[in-house]
Design an enzyme around this catalytic site. Structure first.
Site, mmCIF file in Angstrom:
data_model
loop_
_atom_site.group_PDB
_atom_site.id
_atom_site.type_symbol
_atom_site.label_atom_id
_atom_site.label_comp_id
_atom_site.label_asym_id
_atom_site.label_seq_id
_atom_site.Cartn_x
_atom_site.Cartn_y
_atom_site.Cartn_z
ATOM 1 N N GLU A 38 7.442 43.168 -4.186
ATOM 2 C CA GLU A 38 6.594 44.563 -4.360
ATOM 3 C C GLU A 38 4.915 44.197 -4.652
ATOM 4 O O GLU A 38 4.275 45.035 -4.156
ATOM 5 C CB GLU A 38 7.313 44.961 -5.831
ATOM 6 C CG GLU A 38 8.463 45.906 -5.775
ATOM 7 C CD GLU A 38 9.609 44.613 -5.741
ATOM 8 O OE1 GLU A 38 9.343 43.556 -6.083
ATOM 9 O OE2 GLU A 38 10.830 45.205 -5.928
ATOM 10 N N ALA A 64 13.457 49.264 -1.639
ATOM 11 C CA ALA A 64 13.234 50.788 -1.644
ATOM 12 C C ALA A 64 12.444 51.036 -0.215
ATOM 13 O O ALA A 64 11.869 50.272 0.515
ATOM 14 C CB ALA A 64 12.320 51.176 -2.772
ATOM 15 N N GLU A 92 17.423 43.823 -7.166
ATOM 16 C CA GLU A 92 17.461 44.530 -8.461
ATOM 17 C C GLU A 92 19.075 45.144 -8.500
ATOM 18 O O GLU A 92 19.688 45.001 -9.530
ATOM 19 C CB GLU A 92 16.314 45.409 -8.772
ATOM 20 C CG GLU A 92 15.124 44.886 -8.794
ATOM 21 C CD GLU A 92 14.000 45.876 -8.805
ATOM 22 O OE1 GLU A 92 13.969 46.692 -7.860
ATOM 23 O OE2 GLU A 92 13.233 46.090 -9.948
ATOM 24 N N GLY A 145 14.040 46.179 -4.450
ATOM 25 C CA GLY A 145 15.417 46.986 -4.932
ATOM 26 C C GLY A 145 16.702 46.229 -4.612
ATOM 27 O O GLY A 145 17.768 46.293 -5.233
HETATM 28 N N1 DAK Z 1 11.686 50.395 3.750
HETATM 29 C C1 DAK Z 1 11.851 51.057 5.043
HETATM 30 N N2 DAK Z 1 11.966 50.611 6.289
HETATM 31 C C2 DAK Z 1 12.320 49.273 6.044
HETATM 32 C C3 DAK Z 1 12.294 48.538 5.000
HETATM 33 C C4 DAK Z 1 11.954 49.232 3.726
HETATM 34 N N3 DAK Z 1 12.048 48.551 2.572
HETATM 35 N N4 DAK Z 1 12.524 47.121 5.319
HETATM 36 C C5 DAK Z 1 12.732 47.374 6.598
HETATM 37 N N5 DAK Z 1 12.293 48.126 7.079
HETATM 38 C C6 DAK Z 1 12.720 48.772 8.567
HETATM 39 C C7 DAK Z 1 11.623 48.448 9.498
HETATM 40 O O1 DAK Z 1 10.432 49.320 9.308
HETATM 41 C C8 DAK Z 1 12.215 48.394 10.762
HETATM 42 O O2 DAK Z 1 12.162 49.862 11.326
HETATM 43 P P1 DAK Z 1 12.057 50.237 12.849
HETATM 44 O O3 DAK Z 1 10.625 49.606 13.055
HETATM 45 O O4 DAK Z 1 12.871 49.262 13.723
HETATM 46 O O5 DAK Z 1 12.125 51.519 12.798
HETATM 47 C C9 DAK Z 1 13.477 47.943 10.456
HETATM 48 O O6 DAK Z 1 13.894 48.238 9.093
HETATM 49 C C10 DAK Z 1 14.087 46.567 10.761
HETATM 50 O O7 DAK Z 1 12.844 45.790 10.152
HETATM 51 P P2 DAK Z 1 11.972 44.821 10.701
HETATM 52 O O8 DAK Z 1 11.828 44.951 12.272
HETATM 53 O O9 DAK Z 1 10.558 44.530 10.099
HETATM 54 O O10 DAK Z 1 12.841 43.310 10.724
HETATM 55 P P3 DAK Z 1 12.112 41.909 10.759
HETATM 56 O O11 DAK Z 1 13.165 40.947 10.726
HETATM 57 O O12 DAK Z 1 10.946 41.561 11.416
HETATM 58 O O13 DAK Z 1 11.633 41.847 9.069
HETATM 59 C C11 DAK Z 1 11.740 42.014 6.561
HETATM 60 C C12 DAK Z 1 12.492 42.075 8.042
HETATM 61 C C13 DAK Z 1 12.619 42.264 5.591
HETATM 62 C C14 DAK Z 1 10.974 40.741 6.278
HETATM 63 C C15 DAK Z 1 10.601 43.332 7.066
HETATM 64 O O14 DAK Z 1 11.039 44.422 7.389
HETATM 65 C C16 DAK Z 1 9.968 43.540 5.594
HETATM 66 O O15 DAK Z 1 8.944 43.032 5.235
HETATM 67 N N6 DAK Z 1 10.443 44.846 4.975
HETATM 68 C C17 DAK Z 1 9.952 45.189 3.580
HETATM 69 C C18 DAK Z 1 10.505 44.433 2.720
HETATM 70 C C19 DAK Z 1 10.060 45.057 1.113
HETATM 71 O O16 DAK Z 1 8.804 44.896 0.993
HETATM 72 N N7 DAK Z 1 10.832 45.316 0.433
HETATM 73 C C20 DAK Z 1 10.577 45.667 -1.079
HETATM 74 C C21 DAK Z 1 10.128 47.110 -1.117
HETATM 75 S S1 DAK Z 1 9.494 47.502 -2.452
HETATM 76 C C22 DAK Z 1 10.359 51.979 -7.937
HETATM 77 C C23 DAK Z 1 11.678 51.756 -7.572
HETATM 78 C C24 DAK Z 1 12.033 50.628 -6.826
HETATM 79 C C25 DAK Z 1 11.149 49.821 -6.384
HETATM 80 C C26 DAK Z 1 9.629 49.927 -6.757
HETATM 81 C C27 DAK Z 1 9.203 51.075 -7.650
HETATM 82 N N8 DAK Z 1 9.902 52.757 -8.871
HETATM 83 C C28 DAK Z 1 10.675 54.047 -8.477
HETATM 84 C C29 DAK Z 1 8.659 52.964 -9.309
HETATM 85 C C30 DAK Z 1 11.204 48.756 -5.558
HETATM 86 C C31 DAK Z 1 10.630 48.657 -4.634
HETATM 87 C C32 DAK Z 1 10.734 47.738 -3.418
HETATM 88 O O17 DAK Z 1 12.023 47.537 -3.344
#
Ligand code: DAK
Length: 279
Positions: free
Chosen positions: A153, A85, A133, A130
Site C-alpha cells: 500500500e 483492494a 490481510e 487486502g
Molecule cells: N486492483 C485492480 N486491478 C488489478 C489489481 C488491483 N489491486 N491488481 C491487478 N489488477 C489488474 C491489472 O490492472 C490487470 O488488468 P488489465 O490491464 O489486464 O485490465 C490485471 O489485473 C492483471 O494484472 P497485471 O497485468 O498487472 O499482471 P502482472 O503479473 O504484470 O502484475 C501485480 C501483477 C500484482 C504485480 C500488479 O498487477 C500489481 O502491482 N497490482 C497491484 C497490487 C497492489 O498494489 N495491491 C495492493 C492494493 S492496495 C482500505 C482498505 C483496504 C486497503 C487499503 C485501504 N481502506 C478501506 C482504507 C487495501 C489496499 C490494497 O490492497
C-alpha cells in the site's frame, strides 16, 4: 431465530453439496467444509465493495449454518489469491466512500477471525495488500510454493486498511511487520513460512488437497471446544496474562457443559474413537 433460519435456507442443495450463487465468488459446502473462491481472475481477484459484501454474506451463512464446521478461502486461477483492494474502484473514492469500504472490510474480517468455526486461507498465488490481510484474519494459512505475500500500500500512497497494521505485527513481530509495511516489498511463500506468516508450504497441485484434509480433520472435532479454544486465544491475546488465564479457566469450564466432552473422555477410557455429536 427466524432470520437465522432464513439465512441458512438460502443455501441450495444439490446431490452432493450445498451451493449459493454470487457474482464474484464461488461458494459451496461439502462434508461440513465451506469453500469460498474469489473469482475475478482477470483482475487477479482484486476486492471491490461488491466482492467484500458477497464475502460478508457467505461468511455470515457459514457462521449460522450448523452443517458448516470449517471454512476455506482461496482464489480462482493460477496467478492470484487476491491482489489487494481494487485500485480502479479506490483511486477516485471520497473519504466517506473509503470509510464505508474500510468498515465493511473490517466487519467481514473480524467475523472470520472471531466466528466459532475455524478458517483456513489456501493461498494459491499473489496475496497483496487486502489479500494478505484476508489471509491474516483466517486461523490458519497454507500457501502454494508459488504464493507471494506483501503489503504494498505504501507504494501507492496509502497504508493497509483491513487490519494489516494490527494483525501482521501480532503474528510475525513488530520488526518484520515494519519491514514489510514500511518497505512495501513482497516475500516468497518460503520466507512467509520462516517468519511464521504461513503454517505450511505446499506444492501447488496439493494445496487444496492439504487444506481440505486439514479442514476435514477440524470438521470432525467437537465444535464447542473449537469455539472455546478460539475465544481463549483471540480475546486473551490482548489481555494481561493474569486476566487471559482467567478467561481460559472460564472457557475450559464451559466445555464441561457439553456431551462431546463426556464422549471424548469416555472414548479415551474405553480405548475407542470418539463419536462427537456437536452437542
Ligand atoms: N486492483 C485492480 N486491478 C488489478 C489489481 C488491483 N489491486 N491488481 C491487478 N489488477 C489488474 C491489472 O490492472 C490487470 O488488468 P488489465 O490491464 O489486464 O485490465 C490485471 O489485473 C492483471 O494484472 P497485471 O497485468 O498487472 O499482471 P502482472 O503479473 O504484470 O502484475 C501485480 C501483477 C500484482 C504485480 C500488479 O498487477 C500489481 O502491482 N497490482 C497491484 C497490487 C497492489 O498494489 N495491491 C495492493 C492494493 S492496495 C482500505 C482498505 C483496504 C486497503 C487499503 C485501504 N481502506 C478501506 C482504507 C487495501 C489496499 C490494497 O490492497
Amino acid at each position: 431465530m427466524i432470520a437465522e433460519k432464513a439465512i441458512v435456507e438460502r443455501l441450495k442443495k444439490t446431490s452432493q453439496r450445498k451451493i449459493m450463487e454470487y457474482k464474484n465468488i464461488l461458494f459451496s459446502v461439502e462434508e461440513g467444509i465451506a469453500t469460498v473462491t474469489f473469482n475475478r481472475p482477470k483482475v487477479l481477484n482484486a476486492m471491490n465493495y461488491e466482492v467484500m459484501s458477497e464475502l460478508l454474506d457467505a461468511v455470515t451463512v457459514c457462521e449460522k449454518d450448523e452443517s458448516v464446521r470449517a471454512l476455506i478461502l482461496t482464489g480462482a486461477g493460477e496467478k492470484a489469491f487476491v491482489a489487494g483492494a481494487d485500485i480502479s474502484q479506490m483511486q477516485d473514492s471520497s473519504v466517506l466512500e473509503i470509510q464505508k469500504m474500510m468498515e465493511l472490510g473490517h466487519r467481514t474480517l473480524w467475523l472470520i477471525e472471531t466466528m466459532p468455526k475455524p478458517s483456513i486461507a489456501a493461498v494459491n498465488g499473489l496475496a497483496l495488500g487486502g489479500g494478505t490481510e484476508i489471509a491474516l484474519a483466517c486461523d490458519i494459512r497454507f500457501a502454494s510454493e508459488k504464493a507471494t505475500f506483501g503489503q504494498p500500500e505504501i507504494l501507492i500512497g496509502i497504508i493497509p486498511g483491513w487490519g494489516g497494521t494490527q494483525r501482521l505485527p501480532r503474528l510475525v513481530g513488530m520488526g518484520i511487520a515494519k519491514e514489510m509495511i514500511l518497505g512495501g516489498g513482497q516475500i516468497t511463500a518460503q520466507r512467509a513460512y520462516e517468519i511464521g506468516l504461513v503454517n505450511r508450504v505446499c506444492v501447488p497441485e496439493k494445496l487444496m488437497e492439504e487444506a481440505r484434509a486439514f479442514a476435514l480433520k477440524l470438521a470432525k472435532l467437537p465444535p464447542f471446544a473449537l469455539k472455546m479454544a478460539k475465544n481463549a486465544m483471540n480475546y486473551g491475546f490482548d489481555m494481561s496474562l493474569d486476566n487471559a488465564n482467567k478467561l481460559e479457566i472460564s472457557c475450559i469450564a464451559q466445555c464441561f457443559s457439553t456431551q462431546d466432552q463426556k464422549e471424548g473422555m469416555r472414548a479415551v477410557l474405553e480405548k475407542r474413537k470418539p463419536n462427537f455429536l456437536g452437542k
